[in-house]
Design a protein around this motif. Structure first.
Motif, PDB file in Angstrom:
ATOM      1  N   ASN A 442       0.809  -1.223   0.000  1.00 37.00           N
ATOM      2  CA  ASN A 442       0.000   0.000   0.000  1.00 37.00           C
ATOM      3  C   ASN A 442       0.844   1.277   0.000  1.00 37.00           C
ATOM      4  O   ASN A 442       0.353   2.353  -0.308  1.00 37.00           O
ATOM      5  CB  ASN A 442      -0.930   0.023   1.226  1.00 37.00           C
ATOM      6  N   ASP A 443       2.128   1.148   0.357  1.00 38.69           N
ATOM      7  CA  ASP A 443       3.017   2.307   0.408  1.00 38.69           C
ATOM      8  C   ASP A 443       3.925   2.360  -0.818  1.00 38.69           C
ATOM      9  O   ASP A 443       4.950   3.039  -0.801  1.00 38.69           O
ATOM     10  CB  ASP A 443       3.844   2.250   1.695  1.00 38.69           C
ATOM     11  N   ASN A 444       3.548   1.610  -1.870  1.00 39.71           N
ATOM     12  CA  ASN A 444       4.256   1.615  -3.155  1.00 39.71           C
ATOM     13  C   ASN A 444       5.643   0.969  -3.108  1.00 39.71           C
ATOM     14  O   ASN A 444       6.490   1.231  -3.952  1.00 39.71           O
ATOM     15  CB  ASN A 444       4.381   3.034  -3.722  1.00 39.71           C
ATOM     16  N   PHE A 445       5.895   0.126  -2.107  1.00 37.69           N
ATOM     17  CA  PHE A 445       7.128  -0.647  -2.064  1.00 37.69           C
ATOM     18  C   PHE A 445       6.942  -1.933  -2.863  1.00 37.69           C
ATOM     19  O   PHE A 445       5.901  -2.591  -2.766  1.00 37.69           O
ATOM     20  CB  PHE A 445       7.511  -1.010  -0.622  1.00 37.69           C
ATOM     21  N   LEU A 446       7.951  -2.272  -3.635  1.00 34.99           N
ATOM     22  CA  LEU A 446       7.920  -3.468  -4.473  1.00 34.99           C
ATOM     23  C   LEU A 446       8.697  -4.583  -3.788  1.00 34.99           C
ATOM     24  O   LEU A 446       9.801  -4.368  -3.287  1.00 34.99           O
ATOM     25  CB  LEU A 446       8.535  -3.158  -5.841  1.00 34.99           C
ATOM     26  N   LYS A 447       8.122  -5.771  -3.805  1.00 33.52           N
ATOM     27  CA  LYS A 447       8.795  -6.947  -3.236  1.00 33.52           C
ATOM     28  C   LYS A 447       8.895  -8.019  -4.317  1.00 33.52           C
ATOM     29  O   LYS A 447       7.906  -8.319  -4.988  1.00 33.52           O
ATOM     30  CB  LYS A 447       8.007  -7.475  -2.036  1.00 33.52           C
ATOM     31  N   ILE A 448      10.088  -8.577  -4.496  1.00 37.49           N
ATOM     32  CA  ILE A 448      10.300  -9.650  -5.475  1.00 37.49           C
ATOM     33  C   ILE A 448      10.208 -10.969  -4.744  1.00 37.49           C
ATOM     34  O   ILE A 448      10.883 -11.163  -3.721  1.00 37.49           O
ATOM     35  CB  ILE A 448      11.695  -9.540  -6.144  1.00 37.49           C
ATOM     36  N   THR A 449       9.398 -11.871  -5.262  1.00 39.09           N
ATOM     37  CA  THR A 449       9.276 -13.179  -4.612  1.00 39.09           C
ATOM     38  C   THR A 449       9.973 -14.294  -5.380  1.00 39.09           C
ATOM     39  O   THR A 449      10.421 -15.260  -4.795  1.00 39.09           O
ATOM     40  CB  THR A 449       7.797 -13.550  -4.389  1.00 39.09           C
ATOM     41  N   ASP A 450      10.110 -14.165  -6.695  1.00 41.65           N
ATOM     42  CA  ASP A 450      10.897 -15.157  -7.441  1.00 41.65           C
ATOM     43  C   ASP A 450      10.975 -14.811  -8.917  1.00 41.65           C
ATOM     44  O   ASP A 450      10.275 -13.917  -9.396  1.00 41.65           O
ATOM     45  CB  ASP A 450      10.318 -16.569  -7.299  1.00 41.65           C
ATOM     46  N   ARG A 451      11.847 -15.569  -9.622  1.00 39.24           N
ATOM     47  CA  ARG A 451      11.914 -15.496 -11.077  1.00 39.24           C
ATOM     48  C   ARG A 451      10.867 -16.447 -11.638  1.00 39.24           C
ATOM     49  O   ARG A 451      10.863 -17.630 -11.322  1.00 39.24           O
ATOM     50  CB  ARG A 451      13.285 -15.941 -11.579  1.00 39.24           C
ATOM     51  N   LYS A 452       9.969 -15.909 -12.468  1.00 38.29           N
ATOM     52  CA  LYS A 452       8.911 -16.718 -13.060  1.00 38.29           C
ATOM     53  C   LYS A 452       9.476 -17.925 -13.800  1.00 38.29           C
ATOM     54  O   LYS A 452       8.997 -19.053 -13.663  1.00 38.29           O
ATOM     55  CB  LYS A 452       8.095 -15.849 -14.011  1.00 38.29           C
ATOM     56  N   LYS A 453      10.562 -17.697 -14.573  1.00 46.75           N
ATOM     57  CA  LYS A 453      11.120 -18.777 -15.388  1.00 46.75           C
ATOM     58  C   LYS A 453      11.854 -19.814 -14.556  1.00 46.75           C
ATOM     59  O   LYS A 453      12.096 -20.919 -15.008  1.00 46.75           O
ATOM     60  CB  LYS A 453      12.083 -18.185 -16.430  1.00 46.75           C
ATOM     61  N   GLU A 454      12.241 -19.443 -13.321  1.00 48.94           N
ATOM     62  CA  GLU A 454      13.018 -20.370 -12.505  1.00 48.94           C
ATOM     63  C   GLU A 454      12.146 -21.202 -11.574  1.00 48.94           C
ATOM     64  O   GLU A 454      12.597 -22.217 -11.053  1.00 48.94           O
ATOM     65  CB  GLU A 454      14.060 -19.591 -11.696  1.00 48.94           C
ATOM     66  N   MET A 455      10.912 -20.781 -11.334  1.00 43.28           N
ATOM     67  CA  MET A 455      10.021 -21.573 -10.491  1.00 43.28           C
ATOM     68  C   MET A 455       9.755 -22.918 -11.140  1.00 43.28           C
ATOM     69  O   MET A 455       9.668 -23.026 -12.357  1.00 43.28           O
ATOM     70  CB  MET A 455       8.696 -20.832 -10.273  1.00 43.28           C
ATOM     71  N   PHE A 456       9.655 -23.940 -10.328  1.00 40.13           N
ATOM     72  CA  PHE A 456       9.339 -25.260 -10.884  1.00 40.13           C
ATOM     73  C   PHE A 456       8.349 -25.998  -9.980  1.00 40.13           C
ATOM     74  O   PHE A 456       8.123 -25.608  -8.829  1.00 40.13           O
ATOM     75  CB  PHE A 456      10.611 -26.083 -11.119  1.00 40.13           C
ATOM     76  N   LYS A 457       7.794 -27.051 -10.549  1.00 44.82           N
ATOM     77  CA  LYS A 457       6.799 -27.849  -9.837  1.00 44.82           C
ATOM     78  C   LYS A 457       7.361 -29.255  -9.626  1.00 44.82           C
ATOM     79  O   LYS A 457       7.935 -29.844 -10.552  1.00 44.82           O
ATOM     80  CB  LYS A 457       5.514 -27.911 -10.664  1.00 44.82           C
ATOM     81  N   THR A 458       7.248 -29.759  -8.399  1.00 49.01           N
ATOM     82  CA  THR A 458       7.681 -31.127  -8.129  1.00 49.01           C
ATOM     83  C   THR A 458       6.648 -32.107  -8.684  1.00 49.01           C
ATOM     84  O   THR A 458       5.549 -31.708  -9.108  1.00 49.01           O
ATOM     85  CB  THR A 458       7.840 -31.372  -6.617  1.00 49.01           C
ATOM     86  N   SER A 459       6.988 -33.384  -8.676  1.00 49.82           N
ATOM     87  CA  SER A 459       6.045 -34.396  -9.191  1.00 49.82           C
ATOM     88  C   SER A 459       4.785 -34.461  -8.335  1.00 49.82           C
ATOM     89  O   SER A 459       3.752 -34.957  -8.768  1.00 49.82           O
ATOM     90  CB  SER A 459       6.726 -35.774  -9.254  1.00 49.82           C
ATOM     91  N   GLY A 460       4.879 -33.926  -7.103  1.00 54.91           N
ATOM     92  CA  GLY A 460       3.706 -33.885  -6.225  1.00 54.91           C
ATOM     93  C   GLY A 460       2.822 -32.678  -6.489  1.00 54.91           C
ATOM     94  O   GLY A 460       1.819 -32.476  -5.798  1.00 54.91           O
ATOM     95  N   GLY A 461       3.186 -31.855  -7.490  1.00 56.59           N
ATOM     96  CA  GLY A 461       2.363 -30.708  -7.864  1.00 56.59           C
ATOM     97  C   GLY A 461       2.614 -29.455  -7.050  1.00 56.59           C
ATOM     98  O   GLY A 461       1.879 -28.470  -7.175  1.00 56.59           O
ATOM     99  N   LYS A 462       3.657 -29.458  -6.221  1.00 58.35           N
ATOM    100  CA  LYS A 462       3.961 -28.290  -5.386  1.00 58.35           C
ATOM    101  C   LYS A 462       4.955 -27.371  -6.095  1.00 58.35           C
ATOM    102  O   LYS A 462       5.951 -27.830  -6.651  1.00 58.35           O
ATOM    103  CB  LYS A 462       4.567 -28.736  -4.045  1.00 58.35           C
ATOM    104  N   TYR A 463       4.700 -26.046  -6.034  1.00 63.99           N
ATOM    105  CA  TYR A 463       5.615 -25.079  -6.628  1.00 63.99           C
ATOM    106  C   TYR A 463       6.773 -24.786  -5.666  1.00 63.99           C
ATOM    107  O   TYR A 463       6.580 -24.654  -4.456  1.00 63.99           O
ATOM    108  CB  TYR A 463       4.896 -23.776  -6.953  1.00 63.99           C
ATOM    109  N   VAL A 464       7.960 -24.651  -6.244  1.00 60.42           N
ATOM    110  CA  VAL A 464       9.155 -24.310  -5.469  1.00 60.42           C
ATOM    111  C   VAL A 464       9.791 -23.069  -6.107  1.00 60.42           C
ATOM    112  O   VAL A 464       9.963 -23.007  -7.328  1.00 60.42           O
ATOM    113  CB  VAL A 464      10.175 -25.476  -5.454  1.00 60.42           C
ATOM    114  N   ALA A 465      10.140 -22.080  -5.258  1.00 66.20           N
ATOM    115  CA  ALA A 465      10.800 -20.851  -5.730  1.00 66.20           C
ATOM    116  C   ALA A 465      12.278 -20.950  -5.361  1.00 66.20           C
ATOM    117  O   ALA A 465      12.665 -20.640  -4.240  1.00 66.20           O
ATOM    118  CB  ALA A 465      10.152 -19.635  -5.072  1.00 66.20           C
TER     119      ALA A 465
END
Length: 589
Positions: A442-465
């Motif tokens: 709300n105070d216009n601060f930007l937070k980076i949570t991960d690289r979209k291209k680097e995120m992956f999904k395990t065989s159990g369907g869970k996303y990992v950053a």
């Protein structure tokens, strides 16, 4: 003077506003040598006149490959741009075949290089390019010198032609091609206009935490990196004296010589600085050691703007008098601002250095955005640890439905050179797709949570950053580099390159002797100790994210070996390919 609208306007603005005696300073043969703002302009004009006499036309491309930041780079930059030609900086550390690709793709006709090492590499491929000539900054016997171009431009009789060329250069004209180091595939030529870079300077101006016209900066981050290049223009606009560090090996001595107020670097340098400080602390004895780590632990709890209360601030004053003042002295004594960009920065570094009155201001941007999108700064409660700062003036950020950060503004590139298809892939209307996942508060601060291209999904369907995990694990002094893997597998795992220097120190303390790197990576005591580090870091993550297995690599991950880009980012595909056998061992054994 009229407003600054083109890159080559910066020195003229500085002349009129500050007229520095020491605008640019480099070290030659052990002595610092400065040029004034007026000399800077005079030399740039001589370069422009010399280039015209060499037949350089508007929109010609002039390549520059320099292993160090230096006065000559900046003079040449202005000299090239005044002719209506474009500057094409090339990372010195990339392979010769990448030199060849960039020189041919950009159609560069001249190339300026810093030294014999770069020249030798360039000479292996120059016959496959369209280069008409190569000039060197260092004096090399039998080679053309950049001084030859200066001499060619000594005669001012064609200055009116230079002025005519400058007159027709418009703000939205192409100024430079910056080839992204790229973690995959061939580098892309990012087209940046004068306005892209000038607007980024002016829109970042309110975040400058320096005494305008009275400060010194040490330039270390390679100037072929758009972040340092834009910062150098910003320094020029603010009348800040610029000193160029000789190398990473001499940076400590350079800091003591120059006593700068500000420096910019990538997170890896700050990590190494911190590790060296801690290593010295571990060598202390008795009360000195107790006080040292009391101060460090206090620093790790730091919050800006006195949020921890008066008792914490009182203790911090004592820590600064007893311990942190020595840290500042080691960095020249005057440094109060460290700027970090290019990759995620560990929060502990921000807290400890800021507690020591050397605030690390983390920012965010990409080559394609010239580069700054957001940055922390001390003004107007502008620091929020865990974010990359408030979005700068005149830049708009929108978060897409999938969480991707989209950017619109005068800083967004013209496109990729000779590649309209790739340009279309990253643009939706006026919005550039950064490939990063994030959120704006709300105070216009930007937070980076991960690289979209680097995120992956395990065989159990869970996303990992992976970058979030990697940043946490790299806080261990045992770990120099770590890459999280596990796409399509049942669990995430890790490939680790040890901090061999620290491991050897640890081994001496525990009476362990290693004969080779293989001895190190198979030592049961060390493996057990690494597992403790992994287990401790795992506590910060959900069960599906935790690292269950790891393998240690024998070799050091480096730019030359292909593990890392010139900006020290991991080439994930290359690392996976190099260590396919270790990955097989993790998941198939």
């Amino acid at each position: 003077m009229a407003d600054v609208t083109r890159i080559f306007d910066f020195p003229y603005y500085q002349l009129e506003t500050y007229n520095l005696d020491k605008a640019l300073t480099s070290k030659y043969n052990g002595e610092w040598h400065s040029i004034s703002t007026q000399e800077y302009i005079n030399q740039a004009n001589a370069i422009s006149r010399g280039l015209l006499r060499l037949g350089v036309q508007p929109n010609d491309k002039i390549a520059v490959i320099s292993s160090t930041n230096r006065t000559e780079w900046n003079v040449l930059d202005i000299g090239v741009l005044q002719t209506g030609a474009q500057n094409v900086p090339i990372y010195p550390t990339i392979a010769a075949e990448d030199y060849e690709y960039i020189l041919n793709h950009s159609e560069a006709i001249y190339c300026f290089v810093s030294d014999a090492e770069v020249l030798d590499k360039l000479n292996t491929i120059k016959g496959n390019t369209k280069l008409k000539g190569i000039y060197t900054f260092n004096d090399i016997k039998g080679e053309n010198s950049w001084k030859d171009v200066l001499k060619l431009g000594e005669d001012p009789s064609n200055q009116n032609e230079v002025d005519a060329r400058k007159e027709v250069v418009k703000p939205h004209d192409l100024a430079t091609l910056i080839y992204t180091s790229g973690t995959t595939g061939k580098p892309k030529g990012v087209m940046l206009s004068h306005n892209n870079l000038v607007s980024n300077v002016l829109d970042s101006l309110s975040r400058v935490p320096l005494d305008i016209g009275k400060s010194k900066a040490l330039s270390f981050l390679p100037v072929c990196h758009v972040f340092e290049r834009m910062i150098l223009y910003l320094y020029q606009y603010c009348g800040i004296e610029i000193y160029f560090a000789e190398s990473i090996e001499t940076i400590s001595d350079n800091l003591k010589d120059v006593k700068p107020n500000i420096m910019t670097a990538v997170p890896r340098l700050y990590e190494k600085m911190y590790d060296k400080i801690i290593a010295k602390g571990t060598e202390l004895k008795g009360i000195k050691k107790v006080l040292f780590f009391w101060a460090v632990n206090l620093g790790l709890k730091y919050e800006p703007y006195g949020k921890n209360g008066w008792w914490y601030e009182f203790q911090l004053k004592i820590a600064n008098k007893l311990i942190f003042n020595k840290w500042r002295d080691a960095l020249g004594g005057n440094i109060n601002t460290l700027v970090s960009g290019s990759a995620a920065l560990q929060q502990r570094l921000i807290r400890v250095f800021s507690a020591a009155k050397m605030e690390i201001l983390e920012g965010y941007g990409l080559t394609e955005t010239s580069p700054v999108i957001s940055v922390n700064c001390p003004h107007n409660a502008g620091i929020k640890i865990g974010t990359v700062g408030r979005i700068i003036d005149n830049v708009e950020v929108k978060i897409a439905n999938d969480g991707e950060i989209l950017v619109k503004g005068p800083n967004v590139m013209l496109g990729y050179f000779k590649d309209s298809e790739k340009t279309k892939e990253v643009m939706t209307g006026d919005y550039f797709h950064t490939g990063d996942i994030g959120e704006v508060d709300n105070d216009n601060f930007l937070k980076i949570t991960d690289r979209k291209k680097e995120m992956f999904k395990t065989s159990g369907g869970k996303y990992v950053a992976p970058s979030l995990l990697e940043n946490q694990f790299k806080q261990s002094r045992f770990i120099e580099q770590i890459m999280i893997i596990g796409e399509g597998e049942k669990m995430p795992a890790a490939l680790i390159q040890l901090n061999f220097e620290f491991v050897e120190e640890w081994a001496r303390r525990h009476d362990i002797t290693f004969q080779s790197n293989n001895d190190i990576i198979t030592n049961p005591q060390l493996l057990e100790r690494i597992q403790e580090e992994i287990d401790d870091a795992n506590k910060n993550f959900g069960k599906w994210e935790q690292i269950k297995k790891f393998e240690i690599t024998q070799d050091i991950w480096s730019i030359d070996s292909g593990h890392l880009t010139p900006t020290m980012k991991m080439r994930r595909k290359v690392i996976k390919a190099k260590y396919a056998d270790l990955i097989e061992k993790i998941y198939r054994s």
